[in-house]
Design a protein around this motif. Structure first.
Motif, short mmCIF file in Angstrom:
data_model
loop_
_atom_site.label_atom_id
_atom_site.label_comp_id
_atom_site.label_asym_id
_atom_site.label_seq_id
_atom_site.Cartn_x
_atom_site.Cartn_y
_atom_site.Cartn_z
N ARG A 462 30.04 44.64 88.76
CA ARG A 462 30.34 44.57 87.32
C ARG A 462 29.58 45.64 86.54
O ARG A 462 30.11 46.21 85.58
CB ARG A 462 30.00 43.18 86.78
N ARG A 463 28.35 45.89 86.92
CA ARG A 463 27.52 46.83 86.17
C ARG A 463 27.88 48.29 86.43
O ARG A 463 27.67 49.14 85.56
CB ARG A 463 26.04 46.59 86.49
N LEU A 464 28.41 48.57 87.62
CA LEU A 464 28.58 49.98 88.00
C LEU A 464 30.03 50.45 88.12
O LEU A 464 30.34 51.58 87.76
CB LEU A 464 27.88 50.24 89.35
N ALA A 465 30.92 49.62 88.63
CA ALA A 465 32.23 50.11 89.08
C ALA A 465 33.25 50.23 87.95
O ALA A 465 33.38 49.34 87.11
CB ALA A 465 32.78 49.21 90.17
N THR A 466 33.99 51.35 87.97
CA THR A 466 35.13 51.54 87.08
C THR A 466 36.44 51.66 87.86
O THR A 466 37.51 51.75 87.26
CB THR A 466 34.94 52.81 86.23
N LYS A 467 36.32 51.68 89.19
CA LYS A 467 37.49 51.73 90.07
C LYS A 467 37.14 50.99 91.35
O LYS A 467 35.97 51.00 91.77
CB LYS A 467 37.88 53.18 90.38
N LEU A 468 38.12 50.33 91.97
CA LEU A 468 37.87 49.52 93.16
C LEU A 468 38.79 49.95 94.30
O LEU A 468 39.95 50.30 94.08
CB LEU A 468 38.10 48.03 92.88
N VAL A 469 38.26 49.89 95.53
CA VAL A 469 39.07 49.93 96.74
C VAL A 469 38.91 48.56 97.37
O VAL A 469 37.80 48.19 97.78
CB VAL A 469 38.62 51.04 97.71
N VAL A 470 40.01 47.80 97.44
CA VAL A 470 39.94 46.38 97.79
C VAL A 470 40.59 46.13 99.15
O VAL A 470 41.77 46.47 99.35
CB VAL A 470 40.64 45.52 96.73
N PHE A 471 39.80 45.55 100.06
CA PHE A 471 40.32 45.11 101.35
C PHE A 471 40.60 43.62 101.26
O PHE A 471 39.68 42.80 101.23
CB PHE A 471 39.30 45.39 102.46
N ASP A 472 41.88 43.25 101.18
CA ASP A 472 42.26 41.84 101.01
C ASP A 472 43.70 41.67 101.44
O ASP A 472 44.50 42.62 101.35
CB ASP A 472 42.07 41.42 99.55
N ARG A 473 44.04 40.47 101.89
CA ARG A 473 45.41 40.14 102.33
C ARG A 473 45.90 41.11 103.40
O ARG A 473 47.05 41.54 103.40
CB ARG A 473 46.36 40.13 101.13
N ASP A 474 44.99 41.50 104.31
CA ASP A 474 45.32 42.37 105.44
C ASP A 474 45.84 43.73 105.02
O ASP A 474 46.65 44.36 105.74
CB ASP A 474 46.33 41.68 106.37
N LYS A 475 45.40 44.21 103.87
CA LYS A 475 45.76 45.57 103.46
C LYS A 475 44.66 46.10 102.55
O LYS A 475 43.76 45.37 102.13
CB LYS A 475 47.12 45.58 102.74
N VAL A 476 44.73 47.40 102.24
CA VAL A 476 43.76 48.01 101.35
C VAL A 476 44.50 48.60 100.15
O VAL A 476 45.51 49.29 100.31
CB VAL A 476 42.92 49.09 102.08
N ILE A 477 44.01 48.28 98.96
CA ILE A 477 44.64 48.78 97.74
C ILE A 477 43.60 49.47 96.86
O ILE A 477 42.39 49.20 96.97
CB ILE A 477 45.33 47.67 96.92
N VAL A 478 44.07 50.36 96.00
CA VAL A 478 43.20 51.00 95.00
C VAL A 478 43.51 50.37 93.65
O VAL A 478 44.67 50.31 93.23
CB VAL A 478 43.44 52.52 94.95
N PHE A 479 42.48 49.85 92.98
CA PHE A 479 42.65 49.23 91.66
C PHE A 479 41.88 50.07 90.64
O PHE A 479 40.66 50.21 90.73
CB PHE A 479 42.14 47.80 91.65
#
Length: 603
Positions: A462-479
């Protein structure tokens, strides 16, 4: 339930506890915090009977069961479920459903139940140990860094689980948000004492800081008084007319106990050195896929453009490819498909778990830091060692003798020694204490280059990130957004996180991003109130009376605070300091309201 009185414990010249006490009452969930090496794990071993205190009395009720999360890994059963059932009480040995419920909550699947415990990664083996402890349903749980090997999904499950625990808890953890969510009380080991208060970590830190500031001011004032008294005695000792006064001052000096100056507690303090990158683009990741085994792809068709100054958090379940992605970015692995194009002038500072293992154990701390940058002289290297809490002879310790937390600081020192413009950080908070994590977070925040970080700390994300790479639901997405925006718009797979309705509700609250937006919202609210209110002379008179009353209370509180400081009453000082701040805020609010009402009345 548990009463520790007058506890003392030393290892040679190192004093951990000196005549300190701690009480644990029914239903309390206590966060046990303190710097690394201050005695947290030692206190656990004393409670478990594994170590003997030097002095003191520990009272534990008869038939009171204490369960401890084991750090070592030792399995004797052929399947995961059978191993977990070893934790069941004797009368519940056939209640397999209890073990299954805990295992599912910790991220295991139905298919995992029949697998060998040895077939899982280290992180999942730690979870199995946690499951064995939880199913035993002890009265008191002792959890030593339970989140160190858990991913975000498992932490989000275990928080409500522990909050619903019927017995008592004592938790050692570096994750402040986790502790604040779970615990009802906080106990700090500081200067050989244990201090416990009701509430979160910040409250206790502020209380200690206030007390120590007051102590030091009192000590300095008393030292001045002592010097004045000594000067008076030396000056008039030989004069018969002053004999009575001299004797009076001598008696005052004898009564005045000299306060010792508080020693400074070593703290992590540093900044990453920036190598400018005169480009808007740091790296392009083009349609990459990677798998160690073809049947188990970790990353499929990932597209990611990393801009200079980006703050990217790589998050998700353990074993899904987060650390692998960092290894690909660092160039330690090559993608099976696709390509990675770093900027030609990119200089990466890489903190990885494998990098810690690669530290040369034959070198000293100073030697290992120096090996990172041959252009530094010894004074500069020693300065960096000091920033990492290895001052003086500590810089001459062999790497082989260091703890996990100390090795993490050495690796951070190596990164600081060499200027970089791209920080690649894989779980950098592991083994660091709470104060060191805060210092690291602030250093990352101040760094003007690009940051890609793997962490399970929701507070840090919460303090640092402005973009996420998320590993979830057996795939990887960029948020492209913050963590709270991710929770609101997408969220974690609810099938993986039982009992998260409460958290989901929290995530749906409007997120205030900065102070400017907060002021705007306050102004809007004030405008609504202004439009709705009908100011009158009675409003103004009431506000003026309130201000007069509050100012009188504030004056009295200041006078009491001065007296308490003279007496050295730390509890009263803390209470009065809080009260004066509240009164000052209340007066300011009343003045603001008076100004608004007066303007409306004039209009």
């Amino acid at each position: 339930m548990i009463n520790i009185q007058s506890l003392s414990k030393s290892y040679g010249a190192q004093v951990l506890f000196e005549d300190t006490s701690l009480q644990l009452s029914a239903g309390e969930r206590v966060a046990l915090i303190g710097r690394n090496g201050f005695g947290k794990s030692t206190l656990f071993r004393i409670l478990l009977g594994q170590e003997q205190e030097d002095q003191g009395n520990i009272q534990i009720p008869k038939n009171y069961r204490i369960g401890h999360l084991e750090q070592h890994l030792h399995f004797t059963k052929p399947t995961l479920l059978e191993e977990a059932c070893l934790g069941l009480r004797e009368e519940e040995i056939h209640f397999e459903y209890k073990a299954e419920r805990i295992l599912f909550g910790l991220g295991f699947t139905k298919e995992d139940m029949s697998k060998s415990p040895h077939s899982f990664s280290g992180g999942f083996q730690i979870r199995l140990n946690l499951a064995k402890l939880l199913v035993s349903e002890p009265n008191l749980l002792l959890l030593d860094e339970p989140t160190n090997y858990l991913d975000i999904v498992s932490i989000r499950w275990i928080v409500p689980f522990l909050r619903s625990w019927d017995g008592e808890l004592i938790i050692i953890s570096h994750d402040r948000e986790f502790l604040n969510q779970v615990c009802t009380h906080t106990a700090l080991i500081h200067r050989q004492k244990i201090r416990k208060v009701k509430g979160g970590t910040q409250k206790l830190f502020e209380l200690i800081a206030t007390e120590e500031e007051t102590y030091e001011k009192t000590r300095i004032n008393e030292e001045k008084q002592r010097k004045h008294a000594e000067a008076f005695i030396n000056r008039f000792r030989a004069q018969a007319t002053k004999a009575a006064l001299v004797q009076s001052r001598i008696k005052e000096l004898e009564k005045m106990k000299e306060k010792e100056k508080l020693t400074d507690v070593a703290s992590l303090s540093f900044d990453f050195r920036l190598l400018p990158l005169n480009s808007k683009k740091a790296m392009d990741i083009n349609n990459i896929s990677f798998a160690f085994e073809k049947t188990n792809p970790l990353i499929s068709h990932l597209e990611l453009q990393i801009k200079t100054g980006d703050r990217i958090a790589v998050i998700g379940k353990n074993g899904k490819g987060k650390s692998t992605l960092l290894s690909l970015i660092a160039g330690e692995l090559k993608p099976n498909v696709g390509s990675i194009h770093p900027n030609a002038n990119l200089e990466i500072g890489y903190f990885g778990q494998t990098n810690i293992a690669r530290l040369d154990e034959t070198l000293t701390v100073e030697g290992e830091v120096a090996s990172s940058n041959a252009q530094l002289n010894r004074t500069q290297v020693r300065g960096i060692c000091g920033m990492m809490m290895f001052s003086g002879v500590l810089a001459e310790k062999k790497v082989s003798s260091l703890s996990g937390g100390e090795k993490s600081r050495v690796l951070l020192g190596k990164i600081v020694a060499k200027p970089s413009n791209f920080l690649l950080l894989d779980e950098p908070t592991n083994h660091l204490d709470m104060e060191s994590i805060e210092a690291l977070t602030e250093s990352i925040h101040r760094f003007k280059g690009t940051v890609v970080i793997v962490t399970h700390s929701e507070e840090m994300i919460r303090r640092l990130a402005t973009k996420l790479v998320v590993f979830d639901r057996d795939k990887v997405i960029v948020f492209d957004g913050t963590y709270d925006e991710f929770l609101e718009k997408i969220g974690w797979d609810e099938g993986e996180i039982p009992a998260q309705k409460e958290k989901k509700i929290e995530s749906e609250k409007p997120q205030i991003k900065n102070k400017k937006e907060l002021r705007k919202l306050r102004a809007q609210e004030a405008l609504k109130k202004k439009q709705a209110a009908e100011p009158s002379e009675s409003n103004i008179k009431s506000l003026e009376e309130n201000i007069t009353r509050l100012e009188k209370e504030l004056k009295q509180a200041h006078e009491k605070l001065i007296n308490a400081s003279r007496e050295g009453n730390s509890l009263t000082i803390s209470q009065l300091s809080k009260k004066t701040k509240e009164l000052e805020l209340a007066i300011e609010q009343q003045f603001n309201e008076l100004e608004k009402v007066s303007k409306n009345s004039e209009g």
